[in-house]
Design a protein around this motif. Structure first.
Motif, PDB file in Angstrom:
ATOM      1  N   ALA A 198       0.849  -1.185   0.000  1.00  0.00           N
ATOM      2  CA  ALA A 198       0.000   0.000   0.000  1.00  0.00           C
ATOM      3  C   ALA A 198       0.886   1.237   0.000  1.00  0.00           C
ATOM      4  O   ALA A 198       2.092   1.158   0.267  1.00  0.00           O
ATOM      5  CB  ALA A 198      -0.920   0.002   1.218  1.00  0.00           C
ATOM      6  N   LEU A 199       0.306   2.376  -0.323  1.00  0.00           N
ATOM      7  CA  LEU A 199       1.030   3.642  -0.284  1.00  0.00           C
ATOM      8  C   LEU A 199       0.465   4.531   0.812  1.00  0.00           C
ATOM      9  O   LEU A 199      -0.763   4.644   0.962  1.00  0.00           O
ATOM     10  CB  LEU A 199       0.944   4.373  -1.628  1.00  0.00           C
ATOM     11  CG  LEU A 199       1.605   3.703  -2.835  1.00  0.00           C
ATOM     12  CD1 LEU A 199       1.492   4.617  -4.052  1.00  0.00           C
ATOM     13  CD2 LEU A 199       3.061   3.369  -2.563  1.00  0.00           C
ATOM     14  N   PHE A 200       1.364   5.176   1.571  1.00  0.00           N
ATOM     15  CA  PHE A 200       0.977   6.062   2.660  1.00  0.00           C
ATOM     16  C   PHE A 200       1.649   7.419   2.488  1.00  0.00           C
ATOM     17  O   PHE A 200       2.782   7.518   2.004  1.00  0.00           O
ATOM     18  CB  PHE A 200       1.407   5.479   4.014  1.00  0.00           C
ATOM     19  CG  PHE A 200       0.672   4.243   4.430  1.00  0.00           C
ATOM     20  CD1 PHE A 200      -0.401   4.314   5.311  1.00  0.00           C
ATOM     21  CD2 PHE A 200       1.056   2.997   3.947  1.00  0.00           C
ATOM     22  CE1 PHE A 200      -1.079   3.179   5.703  1.00  0.00           C
ATOM     23  CE2 PHE A 200       0.389   1.844   4.340  1.00  0.00           C
ATOM     24  CZ  PHE A 200      -0.686   1.936   5.224  1.00  0.00           C
ATOM     25  N   GLU A 201       0.951   8.453   2.918  1.00  0.00           N
ATOM     26  CA  GLU A 201       1.554   9.772   3.036  1.00  0.00           C
ATOM     27  C   GLU A 201       2.087   9.905   4.454  1.00  0.00           C
ATOM     28  O   GLU A 201       1.371   9.632   5.417  1.00  0.00           O
ATOM     29  CB  GLU A 201       0.508  10.857   2.771  1.00  0.00           C
ATOM     30  CG  GLU A 201       1.017  12.268   3.006  1.00  0.00           C
ATOM     31  CD  GLU A 201      -0.108  13.294   3.084  1.00  0.00           C
ATOM     32  OE1 GLU A 201       0.158  14.422   3.541  1.00  0.00           O
ATOM     33  OE2 GLU A 201      -1.254  12.963   2.703  1.00  0.00           O
ATOM     34  N   VAL A 202       3.345  10.315   4.578  1.00  0.00           N
ATOM     35  CA  VAL A 202       3.982  10.394   5.890  1.00  0.00           C
ATOM     36  C   VAL A 202       4.676  11.746   6.050  1.00  0.00           C
ATOM     37  O   VAL A 202       5.353  12.216   5.129  1.00  0.00           O
ATOM     38  CB  VAL A 202       5.014   9.260   6.081  1.00  0.00           C
ATOM     39  CG1 VAL A 202       5.755   9.415   7.405  1.00  0.00           C
ATOM     40  CG2 VAL A 202       4.325   7.896   6.016  1.00  0.00           C
ATOM     41  N   ASP A 203       4.511  12.346   7.210  1.00  0.00           N
ATOM     42  CA  ASP A 203       5.202  13.587   7.530  1.00  0.00           C
ATOM     43  C   ASP A 203       6.608  13.239   8.021  1.00  0.00           C
ATOM     44  O   ASP A 203       6.765  12.577   9.051  1.00  0.00           O
ATOM     45  CB  ASP A 203       4.441  14.329   8.623  1.00  0.00           C
ATOM     46  CG  ASP A 203       5.133  15.623   9.043  1.00  0.00           C
ATOM     47  OD1 ASP A 203       6.167  15.979   8.447  1.00  0.00           O
ATOM     48  OD2 ASP A 203       4.632  16.284   9.984  1.00  0.00           O
ATOM     49  N   PRO A 204       7.666  13.675   7.319  1.00  0.00           N
ATOM     50  CA  PRO A 204       9.030  13.299   7.720  1.00  0.00           C
ATOM     51  C   PRO A 204       9.528  13.998   8.977  1.00  0.00           C
ATOM     52  O   PRO A 204      10.574  13.625   9.517  1.00  0.00           O
ATOM     53  CB  PRO A 204       9.867  13.708   6.505  1.00  0.00           C
ATOM     54  CG  PRO A 204       9.105  14.837   5.894  1.00  0.00           C
ATOM     55  CD  PRO A 204       7.659  14.504   6.102  1.00  0.00           C
ATOM     56  N   GLU A 205       8.780  14.986   9.462  1.00  0.00           N
ATOM     57  CA  GLU A 205       9.242  15.751  10.623  1.00  0.00           C
ATOM     58  C   GLU A 205       8.821  15.127  11.950  1.00  0.00           C
ATOM     59  O   GLU A 205       9.226  15.611  13.014  1.00  0.00           O
ATOM     60  CB  GLU A 205       8.720  17.186  10.539  1.00  0.00           C
ATOM     61  CG  GLU A 205       9.241  17.961   9.334  1.00  0.00           C
ATOM     62  CD  GLU A 205      10.766  18.006   9.287  1.00  0.00           C
ATOM     63  OE1 GLU A 205      11.394  18.169  10.359  1.00  0.00           O
ATOM     64  OE2 GLU A 205      11.328  17.850   8.190  1.00  0.00           O
ATOM     65  N   GLN A 206       8.007  14.097  11.934  1.00  0.00           N
ATOM     66  CA  GLN A 206       7.592  13.494  13.200  1.00  0.00           C
ATOM     67  C   GLN A 206       8.753  12.739  13.844  1.00  0.00           C
ATOM     68  O   GLN A 206       9.688  12.293  13.169  1.00  0.00           O
ATOM     69  CB  GLN A 206       6.394  12.577  12.989  1.00  0.00           C
ATOM     70  CG  GLN A 206       6.596  11.462  11.980  1.00  0.00           C
ATOM     71  CD  GLN A 206       5.329  10.668  11.715  1.00  0.00           C
ATOM     72  OE1 GLN A 206       4.833   9.970  12.597  1.00  0.00           O
ATOM     73  NE2 GLN A 206       4.790  10.795  10.505  1.00  0.00           N
ATOM     74  N   ASP A 207       8.699  12.603  15.154  1.00  0.00           N
ATOM     75  CA  ASP A 207       9.807  12.021  15.918  1.00  0.00           C
ATOM     76  C   ASP A 207      10.094  10.576  15.541  1.00  0.00           C
ATOM     77  O   ASP A 207      11.233  10.109  15.687  1.00  0.00           O
ATOM     78  CB  ASP A 207       9.507  12.099  17.421  1.00  0.00           C
ATOM     79  CG  ASP A 207       9.501  13.529  17.933  1.00  0.00           C
ATOM     80  OD1 ASP A 207      10.101  14.389  17.266  1.00  0.00           O
ATOM     81  OD2 ASP A 207       8.879  13.789  18.990  1.00  0.00           O
ATOM     82  N   ALA A 208       9.093   9.866  15.069  1.00  0.00           N
ATOM     83  CA  ALA A 208       9.264   8.452  14.746  1.00  0.00           C
ATOM     84  C   ALA A 208       9.930   8.224  13.387  1.00  0.00           C
ATOM     85  O   ALA A 208      10.104   7.082  12.961  1.00  0.00           O
ATOM     86  CB  ALA A 208       7.912   7.744  14.781  1.00  0.00           C
ATOM     87  N   VAL A 209      10.304   9.301  12.718  1.00  0.00           N
ATOM     88  CA  VAL A 209      10.976   9.203  11.414  1.00  0.00           C
ATOM     89  C   VAL A 209      12.377   9.788  11.528  1.00  0.00           C
ATOM     90  O   VAL A 209      12.552  10.911  12.002  1.00  0.00           O
ATOM     91  CB  VAL A 209      10.196   9.966  10.324  1.00  0.00           C
ATOM     92  CG1 VAL A 209      10.945   9.896   8.986  1.00  0.00           C
ATOM     93  CG2 VAL A 209       8.789   9.405  10.164  1.00  0.00           C
ATOM     94  N   THR A 210      13.353   9.029  11.128  1.00  0.00           N
ATOM     95  CA  THR A 210      14.720   9.539  11.062  1.00  0.00           C
ATOM     96  C   THR A 210      15.241   9.357   9.645  1.00  0.00           C
ATOM     97  O   THR A 210      14.901   8.389   8.964  1.00  0.00           O
ATOM     98  CB  THR A 210      15.661   8.804  12.040  1.00  0.00           C
ATOM     99  OG1 THR A 210      15.657   7.401  11.732  1.00  0.00           O
ATOM    100  CG2 THR A 210      15.221   9.011  13.465  1.00  0.00           C
ATOM    101  N   ARG A 211      16.040  10.289   9.226  1.00  0.00           N
ATOM    102  CA  ARG A 211      16.605  10.201   7.879  1.00  0.00           C
ATOM    103  C   ARG A 211      18.049  10.676   7.890  1.00  0.00           C
ATOM    104  O   ARG A 211      18.456  11.470   8.721  1.00  0.00           O
ATOM    105  CB  ARG A 211      15.799  11.045   6.896  1.00  0.00           C
ATOM    106  CG  ARG A 211      15.728  12.533   7.227  1.00  0.00           C
ATOM    107  CD  ARG A 211      14.992  13.271   6.132  1.00  0.00           C
ATOM    108  NE  ARG A 211      14.395  14.521   6.606  1.00  0.00           N
ATOM    109  CZ  ARG A 211      13.603  15.285   5.873  1.00  0.00           C
ATOM    110  NH1 ARG A 211      13.325  14.945   4.637  1.00  0.00           N
ATOM    111  NH2 ARG A 211      13.085  16.393   6.367  1.00  0.00           N
TER     112      ARG A 211
END
Length: 370
Positions: free
Chosen positions: A178-191
Motif C-alpha cells: 500500500a502507499l501512505f503519506e507520511v510527515d518526515p518531521e515526526q519524531d518516529a521518522v529519522t533520515r
C-alpha cells in the motif's frame, strides 16, 4: 540531434528545450554543479527555484486541476534530457517524476488536491520511499510494514529524501503493498543522507519506528508499476542527454590533444571508435524517444518500451562514458575533470529502478522464454 528527432517535436516543445538549456548554461556550469554537490543537501535550491518559477518544469506533468500545466510526458522528457547534459542536481526525478506521479497513481483526489499544487510550484519537495536494504525495485516487496496506519521499517535509496518535506511510503499491509503519506518531521521518522558513488545524485535512508501515516491506496503495487514505467522513461532521457554531452566533450578534446605531432582525433582508429559511440548515442535516443511516445500516447506496449529504453540507455551511457575516460587519458580520472562525474552518473543511474539484467530477465519471463 538527428533531423528526424527534431521533426518529432512541436515548436513549443523545442522552445521549452531551448529555454531550459539556456537557463542551465547560465546557472549550472561545472563550478555551480560541483558547489551544489558539496552543499548540505546536495542540490542547488536557487537553480531549482529558477527552473520552477521561470519555466515551470515541476508543473509540466501535473494535471491542471491539481495546479499543474497538464503537459504530456514528452515535455518532462526534454527537461530530463537537458538536466542530463549538465548533471545539474535537482529534485526533478525524485519529487516530480517519482513522488508526484505516485500520488497521482494512488487515485486519492484529496491528497492530489492538497499536495500536488505545492510540488508543481516547486515550493514543496516530495520523495518516494520504495526500496528495502537490498536495493530491489520490486513492486511487491518493500522494506516497510504497516499495522493500521503505523509504519515500521526502513527505506533505502530514496532520491532527494534528505530535503523532502512530504513522503510517499510503500509499505506492506497484510501481504499487499500500500502507499501512505507520511510527515518526515515526526519524531518516529529519522533520515540521513548517504554518500554515493555519484555525488550529483542525492540519496537518503529513512527509518520508521512506529511512524503514523495516511493511507493513499491499498493497491500500491499497481501504482508503483505505473511510476516505474514513467521513471524508466524519464531516466532514459537523462541518460541520452549525458551521453550526448560527454561524447561531444570527448570529440572536442580529440581535436586539441596532440600526440606524435598530430591531433589524436585525426587518427583513423579513433575516428572509427567515436563513430561507434555516436551510433550508440543516437540509437539510445531512438529507444528513449520511442518509449516516451508510447507513454504519451497511452500505448499498450508502454511498459515494455520503457524497459527497453531503460536497458539500452543504461548500457549505452556506461559504454560511452567508459570510452570517454580512455580517450581522454589519465586526466579523465582526476577529480578536477568532468569525465569522471559522467562515468559515475552512468553507473549509478544503471542501478535505479532495477538493474538492466533484472529488466532483461523480466522481459524473458513475460515472453515465455523462461
Amino acid at each position: 540531434m538527428s533531423v528526424a528527432a527534431v521533426g518529432a517535436f512541436t515548436d513549443e516543445q523545442l522552445e521549452l528545450r531551448k529555454t531550459v538549456r539556456a537557463l542551465l548554461t547560465k546557472h549550472a556550469d561545472q563550478a555551480a554543479v560541483r558547489k551544489a554537490t558539496e552543499s548540505e543537501h546536495g542540490f542547488d535550491a536557487t537553480l531549482w527555484d529558477l527552473l520552477c518559477q521561470q519555466v515551470g518544469v515541476a508543473a509540466l506533468a501535473i494535471p491542471e486541476e491539481f495546479g499543474g500545466i497538464g503537459a504530456s510526458a514528452v515535455e518532462t522528457h526534454l527537461v530530463m534530457e537537458e538536466l542530463g547534459r549538465t548533471l545539474a542536481p535537482t529534485p526533478m526525478l525524485g519529487s516530480v517524476v517519482l513522488a508526484a506521479q505516485a500520488v497521482l497513481a494512488s487515485g486519492d483526489s484529496e491528497a492530489c488536491e492538497r499536495l500536488l499544487p505545492a510540488i508543481a510550484e516547486g515550493t514543496s519537495i516530495a520523495a518516494l520511499c520504495w526500496t528495502g536494504a537490498d536495493g530491489s525495485w520490486d513492486t511487491g516487496r518493500v522494506g516497510v510494514v504497516a499495522d493500521g496506519d503505523t509504519l515500521t521499517g526502513s527505506s533505502h535509496f530514496v532520491l532527494d529524501g534528505s530535503y523532502a518535506d512530504v513522503l510517499v511510503v510503500a509499505a506492506t499491509v497484510d501481504g499487499r503493498v500500500a502507499l501512505f503519506e507520511v510527515d518526515p518531521e515526526q519524531d518516529a521518522v529519522t533520515r540521513r543522507r548517504v554518500p554515493t558513488m555519484d555525488p550529483t545524485r542525492s540519496v537518503a535512508v529513512f527509518e520508521f519506528a512506529g511512524a503514523s501515516g495516511r493511507l493513499l491506496t491499498t493497491d500500491g503495487s499497481a501504482a508503483l508499476e505505473r511510476v516505474r514505467t514513467l521513471a524508466c522513461v524519464a531516466l532514459s532521457g537523462e541518460q541520452v542527454g549525458a551521453a550526448e554531452q560527454i561524447l561531444a566533450s570527448t570529440v572536442e578534446y580529440s581535436k586539441s590533444r596532440v600526440q606524435f605531432g598530430r591531433a589524436i582525433g585525426s587518427f583513423q582508429a579513433l575516428k572509427h571508435r567515436m563513430a561507434d559511440l555516436y551510433f550508440l548515442v543516437e540509437t539510445a535516443r531512438s529507444a528513449s524517444y520511442a518509449a516516451v511516445a508510447s507513454v504519451s500516447e497511452g500505448s499498450g506496449t508502454a511498459a515494455t518500451d520503457a524497459t527497453v529504453a531503460k536497458v539500452y540507455c543504461s548500457e549505452a551511457l556506461q559504454a560511452v562514458t567508459g570510452d570517454a575516460i580512455q580517450l581522454h587519458g589519465g586526466i579523465a580520472i582526476t577529480w578536477e575533470h568532468d569525465a569522471q562525474l559522467f562515468f559515475k552518473r552512468a553507473h549509478g543511474s544503471a542501478q535505479l529502478f532495477g538493474q538492466p539484467r533484472a529488466h532483461l530477465h523480466a522481459l524473458a519471463v513475460d515472453s515465455g522464454l523462461f
